[in-house]
Design a protein around this motif. Sequence first.
Motif, PDB file in Angstrom:
ATOM      1  N   PHE A  80      44.143  10.950  69.643  1.00  0.00           N
ATOM      2  CA  PHE A  80      44.702   9.684  69.086  1.00  0.00           C
ATOM      3  C   PHE A  80      43.532   8.783  68.588  1.00  0.00           C
ATOM      4  O   PHE A  80      42.399   8.667  69.330  1.00  0.00           O
ATOM      5  CB  PHE A  80      45.665   8.828  70.140  1.00  0.00           C
ATOM      6  CG  PHE A  80      46.830   9.577  70.267  1.00  0.00           C
ATOM      7  CD1 PHE A  80      47.895   9.671  69.675  1.00  0.00           C
ATOM      8  CD2 PHE A  80      46.658  10.520  71.589  1.00  0.00           C
ATOM      9  CE1 PHE A  80      48.926  10.514  70.127  1.00  0.00           C
ATOM     10  CE2 PHE A  80      47.898  11.233  71.929  1.00  0.00           C
ATOM     11  CZ  PHE A  80      48.876  11.259  71.336  1.00  0.00           C
ATOM     12  N   ASP A  81      43.375   8.129  67.575  1.00  0.00           N
ATOM     13  CA  ASP A  81      42.764   6.883  67.303  1.00  0.00           C
ATOM     14  C   ASP A  81      43.447   5.688  67.127  1.00  0.00           C
ATOM     15  O   ASP A  81      44.190   5.497  66.164  1.00  0.00           O
ATOM     16  CB  ASP A  81      41.670   7.343  66.060  1.00  0.00           C
ATOM     17  CG  ASP A  81      40.821   6.149  65.650  1.00  0.00           C
ATOM     18  OD1 ASP A  81      40.867   4.879  66.237  1.00  0.00           O
ATOM     19  OD2 ASP A  81      40.048   6.311  64.799  1.00  0.00           O
ATOM     20  N   PHE A  82      43.529   4.725  68.162  1.00  0.00           N
ATOM     21  CA  PHE A  82      44.370   3.521  68.185  1.00  0.00           C
ATOM     22  C   PHE A  82      43.714   2.496  67.323  1.00  0.00           C
ATOM     23  O   PHE A  82      44.538   1.391  67.064  1.00  0.00           O
ATOM     24  CB  PHE A  82      44.419   3.128  69.895  1.00  0.00           C
ATOM     25  CG  PHE A  82      45.225   4.166  70.587  1.00  0.00           C
ATOM     26  CD1 PHE A  82      46.306   4.074  70.826  1.00  0.00           C
ATOM     27  CD2 PHE A  82      44.593   5.057  71.390  1.00  0.00           C
ATOM     28  CE1 PHE A  82      47.241   4.879  71.580  1.00  0.00           C
ATOM     29  CE2 PHE A  82      44.962   6.087  72.243  1.00  0.00           C
ATOM     30  CZ  PHE A  82      46.551   5.946  72.082  1.00  0.00           C
ATOM     31  N   SER A  83      42.678   2.762  66.788  1.00  0.00           N
ATOM     32  CA  SER A  83      42.122   1.518  65.810  1.00  0.00           C
ATOM     33  C   SER A  83      42.528   1.988  64.448  1.00  0.00           C
ATOM     34  O   SER A  83      42.282   1.178  63.269  1.00  0.00           O
ATOM     35  CB  SER A  83      40.665   1.618  65.934  1.00  0.00           C
ATOM     36  OG  SER A  83      40.103   2.803  65.270  1.00  0.00           O
ATOM     37  N   ARG A  84      43.346   2.973  64.149  1.00  0.00           N
ATOM     38  CA  ARG A  84      43.830   3.535  62.770  1.00  0.00           C
ATOM     39  C   ARG A  84      45.195   3.752  63.009  1.00  0.00           C
ATOM     40  O   ARG A  84      46.060   4.050  63.945  1.00  0.00           O
ATOM     41  CB  ARG A  84      42.919   4.463  62.130  1.00  0.00           C
ATOM     42  CG  ARG A  84      41.419   4.162  62.004  1.00  0.00           C
ATOM     43  CD  ARG A  84      40.445   5.421  61.813  1.00  0.00           C
ATOM     44  NE  ARG A  84      41.038   5.998  60.624  1.00  0.00           N
ATOM     45  CZ  ARG A  84      40.767   7.000  60.067  1.00  0.00           C
ATOM     46  NH1 ARG A  84      40.030   7.878  60.692  1.00  0.00           N
ATOM     47  NH2 ARG A  84      41.212   7.695  58.996  1.00  0.00           N
ATOM     48  N   THR A  85      45.861   3.693  61.675  1.00  0.00           N
ATOM     49  CA  THR A  85      47.322   3.925  61.584  1.00  0.00           C
ATOM     50  C   THR A  85      47.611   5.666  61.270  1.00  0.00           C
ATOM     51  O   THR A  85      48.792   5.963  61.033  1.00  0.00           O
ATOM     52  CB  THR A  85      48.221   3.261  60.825  1.00  0.00           C
ATOM     53  OG1 THR A  85      47.587   3.305  59.497  1.00  0.00           O
ATOM     54  CG2 THR A  85      47.945   1.568  61.520  1.00  0.00           C
ATOM     55  N   GLY A  86      46.573   6.256  60.632  1.00  0.00           N
ATOM     56  CA  GLY A  86      46.820   7.323  60.104  1.00  0.00           C
ATOM     57  C   GLY A  86      47.364   7.680  58.762  1.00  0.00           C
ATOM     58  O   GLY A  86      47.653   6.245  57.983  1.00  0.00           O
ATOM     59  N   PRO A  87      47.116   8.683  57.971  1.00  0.00           N
ATOM     60  CA  PRO A  87      47.707   8.693  56.629  1.00  0.00           C
ATOM     61  C   PRO A  87      49.237   8.533  56.564  1.00  0.00           C
ATOM     62  O   PRO A  87      49.894   9.036  57.341  1.00  0.00           O
ATOM     63  CB  PRO A  87      47.266  10.249  56.290  1.00  0.00           C
ATOM     64  CG  PRO A  87      47.106  11.083  57.519  1.00  0.00           C
ATOM     65  CD  PRO A  87      46.665  10.116  58.724  1.00  0.00           C
ATOM     66  N   GLU A  88      49.506   7.891  55.586  1.00  0.00           N
ATOM     67  CA  GLU A  88      50.825   8.094  55.320  1.00  0.00           C
ATOM     68  C   GLU A  88      51.855   9.109  55.018  1.00  0.00           C
ATOM     69  O   GLU A  88      52.708   9.291  55.572  1.00  0.00           O
ATOM     70  CB  GLU A  88      51.443   7.111  53.979  1.00  0.00           C
ATOM     71  CG  GLU A  88      52.628   6.727  53.401  1.00  0.00           C
ATOM     72  CD  GLU A  88      52.643   5.908  52.296  1.00  0.00           C
ATOM     73  OE1 GLU A  88      53.932   5.967  51.769  1.00  0.00           O
ATOM     74  OE2 GLU A  88      51.756   5.358  51.787  1.00  0.00           O
ATOM     75  N   HIS A  89      51.071   9.864  54.459  1.00  0.00           N
ATOM     76  CA  HIS A  89      51.532  11.333  54.401  1.00  0.00           C
ATOM     77  C   HIS A  89      50.780  12.490  55.287  1.00  0.00           C
ATOM     78  O   HIS A  89      49.653  12.500  55.258  1.00  0.00           O
ATOM     79  CB  HIS A  89      51.706  11.936  53.023  1.00  0.00           C
ATOM     80  CG  HIS A  89      52.625  11.107  51.983  1.00  0.00           C
ATOM     81  ND1 HIS A  89      53.879  10.787  52.364  1.00  0.00           N
ATOM     82  CD2 HIS A  89      52.077  10.209  51.000  1.00  0.00           C
ATOM     83  CE1 HIS A  89      54.398  10.064  51.311  1.00  0.00           C
ATOM     84  NE2 HIS A  89      53.276   9.521  50.745  1.00  0.00           N
ATOM     85  N   PRO A  90      51.766  13.334  56.130  1.00  0.00           N
ATOM     86  CA  PRO A  90      50.652  14.197  56.899  1.00  0.00           C
ATOM     87  C   PRO A  90      50.030  15.291  56.021  1.00  0.00           C
ATOM     88  O   PRO A  90      50.411  15.489  54.942  1.00  0.00           O
ATOM     89  CB  PRO A  90      51.995  15.122  57.660  1.00  0.00           C
ATOM     90  CG  PRO A  90      53.107  14.130  57.506  1.00  0.00           C
ATOM     91  CD  PRO A  90      52.902  13.250  56.172  1.00  0.00           C
TER      92      PRO A  90
END
Length: 181
Positions: A80-90
């Motif tokens: 997990f990278d709690f500083s980012r929200t990740g891509p909108e689409h997997p």
Amino acid sequence: VAAWGHDYTGKMLTEIMSGSYYRFIRGLFDQTIETRACVFSHSRFQWDRGRSVDTRRLMMPFADNDAPEVVRYVLESQVFDFSRTGPEHPHVAPQAPPLLRYPRVWERESRMLDPRQAALFEHWQGLRPAPGRLPPRAAFDPIDVPSAMSTLVLVEVTGTELTFRVVGTDQVNAWGMDYTG
């Protein structure tokens, strides 16, 4: 237990997930089992409370100790990278055999792996008894890759059921529960 009010010991995937998230995660497990190959995904992990974080999963199949052609376990490393929200689409990477046949593709995808996942993948490769063969579950000891231990989830495959057997501390902290059994 305190965070969720439930004991998830020995729970199956169907008992702790539902909806689109279940279908996405189940699809990753199914792809790993059916192709007998590693699968990498990069996506957004979203809690019911509305908070999202960036997550990367590496899923590695292990053979039944007595039946080398049968995927009996899937070892997942999730970071997990709690500083980012990740891509909108997997993003789901092509399965491992094509990646290994096309080094440039693997080079691009491997840059997305967390260093702990890269070490784990190299270790998994080294456990394979021969090219194209899966390592048996008995060959893997998490202590051999100590940097990755907290990222691990070991799931037992029994027919169509997936049961959580080992869950690393990063997973317990992210979920707020320990759902092993």
